[in-house]
Design a protein around this motif. Sequence first.
Motif, short mmCIF file in Angstrom:
data_model
loop_
_atom_site.label_atom_id
_atom_site.label_comp_id
_atom_site.label_asym_id
_atom_site.label_seq_id
_atom_site.Cartn_x
_atom_site.Cartn_y
_atom_site.Cartn_z
N THR A 28 0.86 -0.58 0.06
CA THR A 28 -0.20 -0.03 -0.19
C THR A 28 0.55 1.17 0.05
OG1 THR A 28 -1.20 -0.86 1.24
CG2 THR A 28 -1.79 0.95 0.89
N ILE A 30 0.11 5.53 -0.40
CA ILE A 30 -0.20 6.46 -0.80
C ILE A 30 0.01 7.37 -1.02
CG2 ILE A 30 -1.69 8.71 0.52
CD1 ILE A 30 -2.00 7.33 3.14
N ASN A 32 0.04 11.70 -3.63
CA ASN A 32 -0.24 12.83 -3.86
C ASN A 32 -0.44 12.87 -5.50
OD1 ASN A 32 2.55 13.72 -4.21
ND2 ASN A 32 1.99 15.34 -2.57
N GLY A 136 -9.46 6.75 -4.82
CA GLY A 136 -8.91 8.16 -4.10
C GLY A 136 -9.67 9.10 -4.58
N TYR A 153 -5.89 12.55 -3.53
CA TYR A 153 -4.84 11.79 -3.01
C TYR A 153 -5.65 10.20 -3.60
CZ TYR A 153 -8.61 9.32 -0.79
OH TYR A 153 -9.87 9.29 0.02
N VAL A 155 -4.91 6.38 -3.21
CA VAL A 155 -3.79 5.11 -2.43
C VAL A 155 -3.98 3.84 -3.23
CG1 VAL A 155 -4.33 3.29 -0.27
CG2 VAL A 155 -4.96 4.92 -0.95
#
Length: 181
Positions: A28, A30, A32, A136, A153, A155
Amino acid sequence: MFRKFMEERLKKGLILRKLRKQMFKVSTKIINAAGLDASLCSDIEGCKSHIVVFSPFLNLTRVKLFLSTPRGVVDALKRGVRVVVVTRPAVKKWVGDPDEHKECIKTLTEAGIKVVEIEALHFKAVIIDDEVIYLGSINILSLLPIEYYPPDYMVRFESEALTDEIIENVIGRKKYEEIIG
């Protein structure tokens, strides 16, 4: 179902909690808005079968950037990768600028990308080979590179099980098969 199974198993001990933490750490990420293109290009470069982009809104500048990115979608198309974009219909009821939206659909189609129009689409995601999924708030094909990015964002999950769960319970297996068909 998988999530419930994992939750029950995690209650059974510290070792499983550590395993869960390591699994999510590895699978995983995250991302931007500023880092999205690089991450997507990397995944597209390794794609073997298909890419499905869910982007309710389209912007012509962004679509052209999407098509011109080195090691991107055009190279994938040349390798035989099937690329599908799912978006809203180009009508005032569903998009702000129907003419631009229509031009985007034409540009994508001319590049060899299948475009599927779904009314009231809000889902934003990218599915790559049913193994990697980005979920996201970023509309992939309407986000413009600007000095200030909004706090949107995506993910990125590397999980066939999660991707399958999303396909089954959010999109619908039959609908997904029609989309990629």
